[in-house]
Design an enzyme around this catalytic site. Sequence first.
Site, PDB file in Angstrom:
ATOM      1  N   HIS A  52      -3.250   7.238   2.864  1.00  0.00           N
ATOM      2  CA  HIS A  52      -3.638   5.962   2.253  1.00  0.00           C
ATOM      3  C   HIS A  52      -5.022   5.572   2.771  1.00  0.00           C
ATOM      4  CE1 HIS A  52      -3.930   1.883   1.106  1.00  0.00           C
ATOM      5  NE2 HIS A  52      -3.687   1.403   2.310  1.00  0.00           N
TER       6      HIS A  52
ATOM      7  N   ASN B 283     -10.126   0.021   0.044  1.00  0.00           N
ATOM      8  CA  ASN B 283      -8.666   0.128   0.075  1.00  0.00           C
ATOM      9  C   ASN B 283      -8.133  -0.391  -1.261  1.00  0.00           C
ATOM     10  OD1 ASN B 283      -5.928  -0.264   0.444  1.00  0.00           O
ATOM     11  ND2 ASN B 283      -6.108  -1.043   2.525  1.00  0.00           N
TER      12      ASN B 283
ATOM     13  N   CYS C 111       0.817  -1.232   0.000  1.00  0.00           N
ATOM     14  CA  CYS C 111       0.000   0.000   0.000  1.00  0.00           C
ATOM     15  C   CYS C 111       0.847   1.278   0.000  1.00  0.00           C
ATOM     16  CB  CYS C 111      -0.959   0.013   1.187  1.00  0.00           C
ATOM     17  SG  CYS C 111      -2.085  -1.389   1.209  1.00  0.00           S
TER      18      CYS C 111
END
Length: 337
Positions: free
Chosen positions: A258, A288, A116
């Site tokens: 994020h 996500n 990520c």
Amino acid sequence: MPQPAVLTGLGAYLPPRRVSNEELADRFDTTDEWITSRTGIRTRRWADPGISTSDLAVEAGHRALKSAGLVPEPGAVDLVVLATTTPDHPCPATAPDVAARLGLGAPGAFDISAVCSGFLYALDTASNAILAGRARSVLVIGAETYSTILNPQDRTTSVIFGDGAGAAVLTAGEEGQTGAFQGFDLGSDGQQKDLICIPAGGSRQRSQGTAPAPGDEFFTMRGREVFLSAVQRMTESSQSLLDRLGWSTDSVGHLVGHQANSRILRAVAEQLGVPAERAVVNLDQVGNTSAASIPLALADAAADGRLVPGERLLLTAFGGGLTWGSAALTWPDIVPA
Ligand code: COA
């Protein structure tokens, strides 16, 4: 004189199929109420069968080049850097294929694997190539098809992740130009590598000469420990970059974190002292999306006029590895595609 990297184009692409919490509640032992209250996510996109990461990356790359006013032709960029957790193949990298399909000729092209945090690692790499005079224009892409690595038996990860791609064009510019990157902070802790992991498919498992255990080909995550580390590392990395640049928290126009979980984003903003309305949140719509998360959030906030040219932006991310990173820039006067 070294020339700083300037953000000159931004593109976003989401596959068309929406997957709502209600749809997941039909498949897993979960509810819309649990997903919304624990994560903030309401819907996400999953690619249709047959669509892979490069397909999304090509779309986003095309849009970023258009946003930068570049024609996709040989020589348009010197480098293509693709951040992904879900490459088309373990070998070769996905970036050369994406560069070829975009018609970019023969630029340097490689993948970055930082889960990520990948987009921030890729931005830092691109920015350094420009600062060193090795590249004048770089296409940076974050693209993921997490739907291909989610364990259909695991309700926790299956409700969190979505597919998508975002891309940015970085070009050699001038000091003080709006859109110029001001600094980066990167970090890692390999001792915690097991918190986020696909156990099978790499040399660690293959070298054992036995078939992988059932489920080991899928993405695994120890959610609660990841949650605590994510808050701590994104806060510390952001603060350390702010301190290095001499930027006060008040001077930051928007914090673009994020998009892992709205509770994580809220905690990071609170600990940094950034008011909630200046923290960009779009995970309710996309979930996500890992390496695609930051460019998708930027494109979303830019599209609705939240980001004002010249304002200071702080980007921060956390992911498997463990890895984390932050970046600071001023927002350029561009129209994302
Ligand atoms: N629906 C219903 N219940 C669920 C569920 C789901 N989809 N997923 C987990 N649960 C249950 C668990 O089984 C557990 O039940 P128990 O108490 O009976 O054992 C309970 O909910 C709490 O689980 P826990 O994992 O402690 O919940 P949490 O509050 O930590 O939330 C996450 C789970 C995954 C949402 C949260 O930890 C998280 O967001 N972590 C970070 C994830 C992330 O962003 N990772 C990407 C890399 S940055």
